[in-house]
Every structure is written in C-alpha cells, then in structure tokens.
Motif scaffolding. Structure first.
Motif, PDB file in Angstrom:
ATOM      1  N   TYR A 116      28.898  53.699  46.222  1.00  0.00           N
ATOM      2  CA  TYR A 116      29.407  53.422  46.972  1.00  0.00           C
ATOM      3  C   TYR A 116      31.163  53.693  46.859  1.00  0.00           C
ATOM      4  O   TYR A 116      31.921  53.869  47.630  1.00  0.00           O
ATOM      5  CB  TYR A 116      29.307  52.505  48.088  1.00  0.00           C
ATOM      6  N   LEU A 117      31.483  53.965  45.817  1.00  0.00           N
ATOM      7  CA  LEU A 117      32.851  54.714  45.162  1.00  0.00           C
ATOM      8  C   LEU A 117      33.595  55.671  45.835  1.00  0.00           C
ATOM      9  O   LEU A 117      34.528  55.348  46.040  1.00  0.00           O
ATOM     10  CB  LEU A 117      32.621  54.893  43.773  1.00  0.00           C
ATOM     11  N   PRO A 118      32.605  56.735  46.314  1.00  0.00           N
ATOM     12  CA  PRO A 118      33.021  57.311  46.882  1.00  0.00           C
ATOM     13  C   PRO A 118      34.085  57.269  48.131  1.00  0.00           C
ATOM     14  O   PRO A 118      34.882  57.564  49.180  1.00  0.00           O
ATOM     15  CB  PRO A 118      32.036  58.652  46.856  1.00  0.00           C
ATOM     16  N   LEU A 173      18.800  45.888  32.923  1.00  0.00           N
ATOM     17  CA  LEU A 173      18.099  46.086  34.947  1.00  0.00           C
ATOM     18  C   LEU A 173      17.377  44.830  35.133  1.00  0.00           C
ATOM     19  O   LEU A 173      17.138  43.855  34.367  1.00  0.00           O
ATOM     20  CB  LEU A 173      17.419  46.926  33.687  1.00  0.00           C
ATOM     21  N   TYR A 174      17.434  44.763  36.697  1.00  0.00           N
ATOM     22  CA  TYR A 174      16.477  44.029  37.061  1.00  0.00           C
ATOM     23  C   TYR A 174      17.748  42.210  37.115  1.00  0.00           C
ATOM     24  O   TYR A 174      17.007  41.454  36.592  1.00  0.00           O
ATOM     25  CB  TYR A 174      15.479  43.592  36.315  1.00  0.00           C
ATOM     26  N   THR A 175      19.188  42.624  36.771  1.00  0.00           N
ATOM     27  CA  THR A 175      19.382  41.678  37.213  1.00  0.00           C
ATOM     28  C   THR A 175      20.340  41.704  38.370  1.00  0.00           C
ATOM     29  O   THR A 175      20.862  42.908  38.966  1.00  0.00           O
ATOM     30  CB  THR A 175      20.903  41.745  36.163  1.00  0.00           C
ATOM     31  N   ASP A 176      21.604  41.228  38.752  1.00  0.00           N
ATOM     32  CA  ASP A 176      22.414  41.448  39.968  1.00  0.00           C
ATOM     33  C   ASP A 176      23.570  41.994  39.612  1.00  0.00           C
ATOM     34  O   ASP A 176      23.370  42.496  39.845  1.00  0.00           O
ATOM     35  CB  ASP A 176      22.862  39.755  40.598  1.00  0.00           C
ATOM     36  N   PHE A 177      23.572  41.978  38.430  1.00  0.00           N
ATOM     37  CA  PHE A 177      24.775  42.925  37.749  1.00  0.00           C
ATOM     38  C   PHE A 177      25.075  44.511  37.514  1.00  0.00           C
ATOM     39  O   PHE A 177      24.887  44.970  37.989  1.00  0.00           O
ATOM     40  CB  PHE A 177      24.757  42.794  35.865  1.00  0.00           C
ATOM     41  N   ALA A 178      22.854  44.409  37.383  1.00  0.00           N
ATOM     42  CA  ALA A 178      22.575  45.632  37.419  1.00  0.00           C
ATOM     43  C   ALA A 178      22.160  46.565  38.428  1.00  0.00           C
ATOM     44  O   ALA A 178      23.391  46.894  39.306  1.00  0.00           O
ATOM     45  CB  ALA A 178      21.027  46.161  37.403  1.00  0.00           C
ATOM     46  N   VAL A 179      22.733  45.544  39.591  1.00  0.00           N
ATOM     47  CA  VAL A 179      22.558  45.745  41.474  1.00  0.00           C
ATOM     48  C   VAL A 179      23.948  46.379  41.924  1.00  0.00           C
ATOM     49  O   VAL A 179      24.700  46.751  42.283  1.00  0.00           O
ATOM     50  CB  VAL A 179      22.116  44.747  42.205  1.00  0.00           C
ATOM     51  N   PHE A 180      24.958  45.392  41.321  1.00  0.00           N
ATOM     52  CA  PHE A 180      26.651  45.645  41.716  1.00  0.00           C
ATOM     53  C   PHE A 180      26.923  46.946  40.854  1.00  0.00           C
ATOM     54  O   PHE A 180      27.624  47.789  41.240  1.00  0.00           O
ATOM     55  CB  PHE A 180      27.442  44.801  40.934  1.00  0.00           C
ATOM     56  N   LEU A 240      30.667  41.586  48.728  1.00  0.00           N
ATOM     57  CA  LEU A 240      32.119  41.602  48.325  1.00  0.00           C
ATOM     58  C   LEU A 240      32.304  42.101  47.017  1.00  0.00           C
ATOM     59  O   LEU A 240      33.366  42.829  46.607  1.00  0.00           O
ATOM     60  CB  LEU A 240      32.109  40.191  48.735  1.00  0.00           C
ATOM     61  N   ILE A 241      32.429  41.632  45.755  1.00  0.00           N
ATOM     62  CA  ILE A 241      32.126  41.772  44.747  1.00  0.00           C
ATOM     63  C   ILE A 241      32.019  43.437  44.332  1.00  0.00           C
ATOM     64  O   ILE A 241      33.410  44.296  43.542  1.00  0.00           O
ATOM     65  CB  ILE A 241      31.355  41.613  43.253  1.00  0.00           C
ATOM     66  N   THR A 242      31.024  44.342  45.279  1.00  0.00           N
ATOM     67  CA  THR A 242      30.963  46.061  44.881  1.00  0.00           C
ATOM     68  C   THR A 242      32.571  45.627  46.078  1.00  0.00           C
ATOM     69  O   THR A 242      33.120  47.488  44.989  1.00  0.00           O
ATOM     70  CB  THR A 242      30.067  46.604  45.946  1.00  0.00           C
ATOM     71  N   THR A 243      33.131  45.738  47.134  1.00  0.00           N
ATOM     72  CA  THR A 243      33.336  46.498  47.346  1.00  0.00           C
ATOM     73  C   THR A 243      35.383  45.824  46.546  1.00  0.00           C
ATOM     74  O   THR A 243      35.960  46.960  46.362  1.00  0.00           O
ATOM     75  CB  THR A 243      34.049  45.519  48.844  1.00  0.00           C
ATOM     76  N   PHE A 244      35.488  44.813  45.912  1.00  0.00           N
ATOM     77  CA  PHE A 244      36.422  44.695  45.557  1.00  0.00           C
ATOM     78  C   PHE A 244      35.783  44.816  43.873  1.00  0.00           C
ATOM     79  O   PHE A 244      37.388  46.158  44.236  1.00  0.00           O
ATOM     80  CB  PHE A 244      36.104  43.271  44.549  1.00  0.00           C
ATOM     81  N   PHE A 245      35.508  45.556  43.606  1.00  0.00           N
ATOM     82  CA  PHE A 245      35.953  46.640  42.472  1.00  0.00           C
ATOM     83  C   PHE A 245      35.749  48.297  43.295  1.00  0.00           C
ATOM     84  O   PHE A 245      36.311  49.061  42.539  1.00  0.00           O
ATOM     85  CB  PHE A 245      34.276  46.820  41.491  1.00  0.00           C
ATOM     86  N   THR A 246      35.010  48.775  43.936  1.00  0.00           N
ATOM     87  CA  THR A 246      34.927  50.221  43.813  1.00  0.00           C
ATOM     88  C   THR A 246      37.066  49.902  44.572  1.00  0.00           C
ATOM     89  O   THR A 246      37.086  51.281  44.082  1.00  0.00           O
ATOM     90  CB  THR A 246      34.347  50.146  44.777  1.00  0.00           C
TER      91      THR A 246
END
Lengths: 302, 354
Positions: free
Chosen positions: A181-183, A167-174, A93-99
């Motif tokens: 996925y931005l494109p 690295l190796y945090t949720d933030f890194a995955v985000f 969800l956060i990724t979708t919102f930020f993209t």
C-alpha cells in the motif's frame, strides 16, 4: 419567476436526469444492489450446504460479536471474532502510520527533484501496480521465509545466529501490507507537496522557526489534505485485505477479509459472512467520518 | 563604529566549480548605519539579492564575513538572526489568518500569548489592517497582502528589516502609496531598512543612501544626490536617470567634442579620451539670438505635460536630448527645425571613465 421560465427550468432538470440516467442505473445495479442483497442475506438463516434459507433470523448479527454456549445457551463475547477484528484494525493503523513515515520523505524527495527525474521517479513508484498482487506477495514470502533471502543474508553477515521466524506472524502481514500500500500513500502526498510553495519554508525559517517547527507548523498543516487522502487510501484496503494476510499470515493470523471469505467457503454460514461484511462497511464509514471531521476541524493551534 | 548595524567584509560568492564558476559577489564590503534606509540598486543579476540573502542567512558567503552590531553572524542560521525579511512573493502562510501570520515570529520565539496579542494589534495598526485580522491571506488584495508581509516582518522588532523588491508586484498608484508608507514606518520605528530594487526612481525617492551594484561589484555608495549628480562611472550615470553621453578629448579644463567644439570642464577631471556626460535637465534652451555656449537645431520635440523632451543636433551631427520646462503661460518648446542656443548649468558637464 414567470410560468414560462418555470417550465424551461423544469425541462432542464428533466433532461439533466435523463442524461445522467445511464450512470445512475449502473450505480444502482452494481453498487447499491449487491449491498442490498448482503443486508437482506444477513437477516436470513444459513442453509446446510451454503446458500441461505428464506426465514427471518438475527442469529448472524448476534454471532458477529457474541457466541452461544452449546450446552446452556447463554451468550458471551465471541473472543475469537473480536480478536480478528482487533488484529485487523491494529494492523491497518500500524500500516497506515508506517506508510506515512516512509512515504512522506519519499514523496518529499520526488517533489523536490528536477522536472525530468521527477517523472521517472513517479513512474518507478507505479511499477509495482503492473504485477499481480498475488505474485508480489509470494515474492515477499520468498524473502522473509525461514530459509529465505533475508535470513540467509543476515546469517552470512553474522548479525543473527539462527534464522528469524518472520513468516506467518502479524509482523509478516504488516511488512506485506506496508509494501503493497506504500504507493497509495506516496502519490497523494506527492500531489500535495508538489503544490506546496517552498518559499514558505524560508519565510518560517526567517521568522525564528526551528527545522522541526517549520515541519510541524507550516509544512504538515498545509499538506494535510494529502495526508488525509493517503491515510484513507491505505487504511480502507488494509482493513479489508485478503491476499496478504492469507499468504503471509497463514491460517492463524486471519484478518476480517479472510474471516468473511471463510463463512462463504468452508464455514457455510452465508448470513454471518454477509453480516460481517455489512459490519466492516459500517466500521470503515464511521472511522472515515470521525477521522476527516477531526482532521479538518483541528486548527493550527491544535 | 557603534552606529554601524550591518557590516559586510570582503564578501565573495561563487556558484559552481572551476570552469563553470559564476561569481555572484566579487569582494563586496559595505557598512550600513543604524536607523538608515539603505538601498541596494542594480539590474537583475547584479548580486543585490545574493547580498540580501547573505544578510538574512539563506546564503553563506564563499569568503568574507557579515557583522551585526559588531558581532560576526556569518555562521548563524536565519532563525537565530534578529533580522526579518519582507519577501518579493510575500510568502504569507495560507493556512493561518492575518493575525496568526503576523504573530508567527513571536510565537516561534516562545513569547507569552498576551504579549503576542498586544504586539500583533500594534503591528496591524501600523499597517492599517486591524479590520482584516481574522481573514486568510487569500482573501486580501495584493496591496493588503503586502502590508501583512510587512507587519509580519516588523512584529518581532528586528534589528534590521530586509525588503526584497517588495513593491514590484503592485500597480503604479499602489506602489507610490507604499513608498510613502514604508518611509513613514522607517522614520517612526527607527529600524534599519535594507531595500533591494532595480527601480532607480524608487531608490532615489526613499533612500538615505544607495549602493549601486553591477555584475557582482559594488560601484558606488552615496546619498541619492551624490549618486545622481556625481556618478563615478558611465554605468552608474546611465542606470540612474537619463544622460547624454558624448565621446570627448579632455586636456586641462577643456573637453573637445566632435573634433572642434570646446567645452569647459572641472580641472580635476581625468585627462585623455573619455566620455562627457550631461543630464537633459541641465541643458537650458535659449533663443538663437541670445548668448549661449553652443548652437543647435531642434530635430524632434515630444510634449509630456510638465515638460517637453527635445532632441537637438549640434554641428558635427552630435545628438543631445534636453528638457524644455513648460511655464504657466503654456509656453511650449520651439518647433522642429528651429535654431536655438544651449547653456549648460554649472557643473553639468562631467567627465566619466568608462
């Protein structure tokens, strides 16, 4: 309808089926087939060294969200599993919102350029697709790791005193997923904005709308199909992401994709893996239906 | 100056810089009265749309000021100006119904829903579209969309309504209808209309006053009659209606054309080498035997129903076009190669500076 007409109509239907049969066969074997196998496997018992034992069992389904106590056999919620589910949904969800937040201005910028620079900019947006996802993710890894470029640069600037642990945090995955996925967000947004009639902005502005109201009452409602398409294209692969959380999240910050893979690998629990896969499919389908319903129903006054 | 709605003071607009600069407006000053139907007329690229956009607030002048009711609004953005526009492309919001389109301005102004409803109903009644209120713009015909655009711009009761060639996309019959409709609305509401068009006929039939523009300059401002009967120069005479232009030498009250034909002109006319202008309908054709100012030979005659357009050749091979009114008996223009006499209506011959 006369008998003759009925006959030709039936003939047409038959030839239509015949013509589409190659596509139908491929669909049945390549799409429906594997899904059916997954569904069947999820109701079987796990074999000792992987694979499945052909006896009916609902254990896999029970253990997707519940866990059986080893000693007294009572059932309780499987916190570890739920945590992984929750992390996947949250990060997606956060990724979708930020993209969207980054992608909308980008798409707007490209759509409002001259014809020639527009083609060049769109080409640049697609360039990341030319490189393997694994390599791109490792590149992000190099940038954000503790001795990486980002930390070196920030230390040199004097913004930070000691390296940030990213690295190796949720933030890194985000970060990784937003980059990857931005494109997929920019392209459908561009298509929608490109069709948008810029003269409507003048009309709204003339009719006492502030800049913010022009965006909210005119631009966003009209480009909504692009927003929906982009969100779906980002959310679904995010939820099932495997490579990015594996490389940037490490072993601890697993997402559903990694968890499923584990069941088919070291976990040696194929039925659980199958059940989780089917569950993921159901969640995605349900989310899609709810989202598109809500997004298309919502009127301009919503 | 209380009755002035819009006052433009020395407006200048230059696009680009230095060598590539294009002057879109060159020192234009204009006063538009309250409740007036004012038309900006000129060929495309004459600066009329630029001037309209400046009044709307979409363009800022390079120099000069715009005043509305005596207040300087040059720096105000479009959404702060009590001025609304009917766009050439209509620019209706495709995601909103007709009702929501018309109510858009008022809802942006934060008016209560009940008031918006009432005003929207009245505006839709004004343009006779009550039955279409819940449709989307795409479901309407061009003429209906035009009416929605008009109702949408009128609903917030602007001080000034700007119309940017609003009728150019309609077919002839619909255009005539809308011309009458617009004029009726303007008289009924008493709002100042500023209308942009390149169609001289439209300008003549609808306007209280017309401003004729060409390449960024204001050439003449006046009532349709003034502009038609007393054009200030050749461009205005040529752009509005049909005119015969004949090179002439003016001395005192006599203009000499073709070397030896002398015609009487107004004593206030500019002296020297100029152009003599005469409208085709101001030339009367009489039989060759009758008393006439000039003799001519008919070289061509085209029947138009209400009249015939007749091409005439004078001695010295100067050509003129005249109109021959059809009468109830079906009397037609004399046939080609007939010799006729010409009489000019008083004041028909005008000396123009180029």
């Amino acid at each position: 309808m006369s008998a003759g007409e009925e006959k030709t109509a039936r003939g047409e239907t038959r030839s239509m089926w015949l013509l589409s049969s190659p596509a139908l066969i491929i669909l049945i074997f390549a799409a429906a087939g594997p899904l059916l196998i997954m569904l069947v496997y999820s109701f079987l018992a796990p074999g000792k060294y992987g694979n499945v034992v052909w006896e009916f069992s609902t254990d896999a389904w029970v253990s997707t969200v519940l866990t059986r106590d080893i000693f007294d056999g009572t059932l309780s919620l499987a916190d570890a599993h739920l945590k992984i589910f929750w992390r996947s949904v949250k990060l997606s969800l956060i990724t979708t919102f930020f993209t969207f937040l980054v992608g909308f201005p980008t798409a707007w910028f490209i759509a409002t350029r001259q014809e020639r620079s527009r083609a060049a900019l769109l080409f640049l947006i697609t360039i990341p697709f030319w490189t393997n996802l694994l390599i791109r993710t490792f590149a992000i890894n190099q940038i954000i790791r503790t001795e990486g470029m980002l930390n070196t640069f920030l230390l040199w600037l004097g913004v930070i005193d000691e390296p940030l642990i990213l690295l190796y945090t949720d933030f890194a995955v985000f970060i990784g997923m937003t980059y990857v996925y931005l494109p997929l967000m920019v392209l459908p947004l561009f298509a929608a904005i490109d069709r948008f009639d810029m003269r409507l902005i003048e009309a709204a502005y003339d009719l006492y709308a502030s800049r913010w109201q022009v965006l909210r009452k005119v631009i966003l409602p009209i480009v909504k199909p692009g927003i929906i398409a982009g969100s779906i294209l980002v959310f679904i692969p995010s939820l099932g992401a495997y490579v990015t959380p594996r490389i940037l999240g490490g072993g601890r910050n697993m997402m559903i994709g990694n968890f499923i893979e584990m069941q088919f690998g070291p976990g040696r629990n194929w039925p659980l893996g199958a059940a989780l896969s089917v569950l993921l499919l159901v969640i995605v389908a349900a989310a899609l239906i709810v989202y598109t319903r809500a997004a298309t129903k919502e009127g301009p006054h919503g | 100056m209380r009755d002035v709605a819009i006052e433009a003071v020395s407006l200048r607009k230059v696009y680009g810089t230095d060598q590539h600069a294009v002057v879109a407006l060159d020192d234009v000053s204009i006063s538009i009265r309250k409740g007036e139907f004012f038309t900006l007329l000129g060929p495309s690229g004459c600066g009329k749309t630029t001037l309209l956009k400046m009044i709307a607030g979409f363009e800022t002048p390079s120099e000069g000021n715009i005043l509305l009711n005596g207040h300087d609004i040059t720096e105000q953005p479009p959404n702060r100006r009590p001025v609304n526009t009917v766009f050439q492309s209509y620019a209706l919001f495709p995601h909103l119904t007709v009702r929501q389109n018309v109510g858009f301005g008022l809802s942006m102004l934060g008016r209560p829903a009940a008031e918006i409803d009432e005003v929207v109903n009245r505006a839709l009644g004004l343009v006779k579209l009550e039955a279409m209120a819940d449709r989307k713009p795409q479901q309407l015909s061009g003429g209906q969309q035009q009416r929605v655009a008009l109702a949408r711009a009128l609903a917030p009761s602007p001080e000034v309504l700007l119309l940017d060639e609003p009728l150019s996309a309609l077919d002839l019959k619909l255009r005539k209808e809308m011309q009458t409709e617009l004029k009726r609305l303007q008289l009924e509401l008493g709002i100042t209309f500023i209308f942009v068009t390149h169609d001289q006929e439209e300008a003549l039939t609808m306007s209280d006053r017309i401003a004729v523009m060409s390449s960024g300059n204001l050439l003449q401002v006046g009532t349709p009659k003034e502009i038609y009967n007393h054009p200030v120069n050749r461009f205005v005479a040529d752009f509005i209606g049909e005119t015969n232009f004949i090179p002439a030498q003016v001395a005192g009250t006599t203009a000499t054309i073709g070397g030896d034909i002398a015609l009487p002109v107004d004593p206030a006319s500019p002296q020297g080498s100029h152009t003599l202008a005469v409208r085709p309908e101001h030339i009367r054709i009489v039989p060759s035997g009758a008393e006439a100012t000039l003799r001519a030979l008919i070289t061509e005659s085209v029947y138009f129903g209400t009249d015939s357009h007749v091409r005439l050749r004078l001695a010295n091979d100067i050509e003129l076009v005249a109109r021959f009114q059809s009468d109830e008996a079906g009397g037609d223009a004399p046939p080609v190669d007939t010799e006729v006499g010409l009489i000019f209506a008083p004041g028909a011959l005008q000396v123009l500076e180029d």
